[in-house]
Design an enzyme around this catalytic site. Structure first.
Site, PDB file in Angstrom:
ATOM      1  N   PHE A  61       0.798  -1.228   0.000  1.00  0.00           N
ATOM      2  CA  PHE A  61       0.000   0.000   0.000  1.00  0.00           C
ATOM      3  C   PHE A  61       0.834   1.282   0.000  1.00  0.00           C
ATOM      4  CE2 PHE A  61      -2.319  -3.390   2.217  1.00  0.00           C
ATOM      5  CZ  PHE A  61      -3.331  -3.562   1.278  1.00  0.00           C
ATOM      6  N   ASP A  62       0.297   2.287  -0.722  1.00  0.00           N
ATOM      7  CA  ASP A  62       0.927   3.615  -0.753  1.00  0.00           C
ATOM      8  C   ASP A  62       0.165   4.604   0.120  1.00  0.00           C
ATOM      9  OD1 ASP A  62       2.638   2.626  -2.776  1.00  0.00           O
ATOM     10  OD2 ASP A  62       1.044   3.005  -4.259  1.00  0.00           O
ATOM     11  N   THR A  63      -1.153   4.424   0.180  1.00  0.00           N
ATOM     12  CA  THR A  63      -2.004   5.347   0.943  1.00  0.00           C
ATOM     13  C   THR A  63      -2.761   4.563   2.013  1.00  0.00           C
ATOM     14  OG1 THR A  63      -2.297   6.789  -0.971  1.00  0.00           O
ATOM     15  CG2 THR A  63      -3.932   6.986   0.780  1.00  0.00           C
ATOM     16  N   HIS A  95       1.184   7.860   2.263  1.00  0.00           N
ATOM     17  CA  HIS A  95       0.218   8.959   2.314  1.00  0.00           C
ATOM     18  C   HIS A  95      -0.826   8.579   3.354  1.00  0.00           C
ATOM     19  CE1 HIS A  95      -2.998  11.457  -0.015  1.00  0.00           C
ATOM     20  NE2 HIS A  95      -2.587  12.059   1.070  1.00  0.00           N
ATOM     21  N   ARG A 303      -4.044   0.102  -4.147  1.00  0.00           N
ATOM     22  CA  ARG A 303      -2.899   0.284  -3.252  1.00  0.00           C
ATOM     23  C   ARG A 303      -3.226   1.296  -2.145  1.00  0.00           C
ATOM     24  NH1 ARG A 303       1.827  -2.057  -4.008  1.00  0.00           N
ATOM     25  NH2 ARG A 303       2.956  -0.401  -2.932  1.00  0.00           N
TER      26      ARG A 303
END
Ligand SMILES: [Mg+2]
Length: 363
Positions: A61-63, A95, A303
């Site tokens: 995951f990015d966020t 994020h 993601r």
């Protein structure tokens, strides 16, 4: 706090349910190793220790979108290791956002509350926070722009958008911040209403109302119900909005007590007015679109991980927006409840992609 034993109980349930994938599932609790892909089926990935949870999050995951109550804290108690977890996620360029159905506080008040809880070493900006009151204000702003573009409202004659609020001062303030003319209950300490008094009550004093907004009013009473019912009845053009439809929150432990949520007040108004509210909070399509397209600058919903404690709001919201979802066991949803819902298979409440004990394990 739900223990590893609870996770084992969950795992045993899902193993029984899907014996054909027993071998694969038996590995889920032990160690995901950060490389396990999300499963597309109904069975959630179960992760029980910090190593497996944090590596899974880092890898996939990015966020991260956190629900607040029941995830970051429960009542006034922070979830263990939560400050360190947030600091670590932010420093590793994730994020991080906060999305709450709580409409009782303005966005600024929520930012101040989170900053007090997590301290100055974990800076949190107002921009990272979306409350259902803020979402509601944005919804009305969009409607206002659409209406003026369609020339429904003549700019010369339409000076103010009038909003009648059943809710807290924090909700009223958030709406005033957007320039709305906010009207609310003005009968002081009176709480009842009888037939004679209602007959004499002058509803003509109200200007044309554009929106009626119901947030959580913890001083809600019969007189307020009577007034808002008649406003909705007389002003058919007013759109009826709910900041959320949450049924209850849990307070304390052994046994936890139920604190009724805004949904119970909205339902009372719906019954008496015979009008249906448009829910703007989780899991609404408006909010999913708002956070994905307009506020979060999220490039890849898959993601993006929504971390919540409720199936009917947080997890349903993630599904609505095509996001990944994680359920933690520190809030409303217990292991027994998950098993009960899963056994029913009624699709009433969706299953998350991942389940882990608490959000303090994420880093
Ligand atoms: Mg919650």
């Amino acid at each position: 706090m739900e223990s590893i034993q609870s996770m084992k109980k969950l795992n045993a349930h899902f193993l029984m349910k899907n014996k054909s994938s027993r071998k694969q599932d038996s590995n889920r609790v032990a160690d995901a190793g950060g490389r396990m892909p999300l499963k597309n089926g109904k069975i959630p990935v179960l992760l029980s220790d910090r190593g497996s949870v944090s590596s899974f999050i880092q890898e996939n995951f990015d966020t991260i979108v956190f629900d607040c109550d029941g995830v970051l804290y429960r009542g006034s108690h922070l979830i263990p290791n939560m400050t360190e977890t947030l600091t670590s996620l932010i420093s590793s360029d994730k994020h991080v956002m906060f999305l709450t159905n709580n409409a009782g506080l303005s966005r600024l008040q929520l930012q101040q509350k989170l900053q007090r809880l997590f301290g100055q070493n974990c800076p949190i900006s107002e921009e990272q926070i979306i409350s259902s009151s803020y979402a509601c204000a944005n919804y009305m702003k969009e409607k206002e722009i659409q209406a003026s573009q369609q020339h429904k409202w003549n700019n010369n004659s339409k000076q103010n958008i009038n909003v009648y609020v059943v809710g807290t001062a924090g909700l009223c303030q958030e709406l005033r911040n957007f320039g709305f003319n906010v009207l609310t209950y003005s009968d002081g300490d009176k709480y009842n209403m009888n037939r004679d008094e209602l007959e004499e009550y002058n509803f003509f004093d109200f200007p044309p109302i554009d929106f009626v907004v119901c947030g959580l009013d913890t001083n809600f009473n019969y007189r307020k119900l009577c007034i808002v019912t008649n406003i909705l009845d007389q002003q058919k053009d007013a759109e009826f909005l709910a900041t959320n439809m949450d049924s209850f929150d849990l307070v304390g432990d052994s046994p936890a007590k139920k604190l009724p949520g805004n949904g119970s007040i909205v339902k009372a108004i719906e019954v008496s007015s015979q009008r249906k509210a448009n829910n703007i909070g989780k899991p609404s399509a408006f909010l999913a679109n708002f956070i994905l397209k307009k506020h979060g600058n999220i490039r890849n919903p898959l993601r993006t991980l929504m971390v919540g404690d409720r199936l009917d709001t947080d997890i349903a919201f993630a599904k609505m927006g095509g996001m990944s979802s994680a359920l933690v066991l520190t809030g409303v949803t217990t292991v027994d409840k998950i098993i009960e819902i899963d056994v029913e298979e009624s699709m009433r409440e969706p299953m998350p992609d991942i389940i882990f004990p608490h959000a303090g394990l994420m880093a």
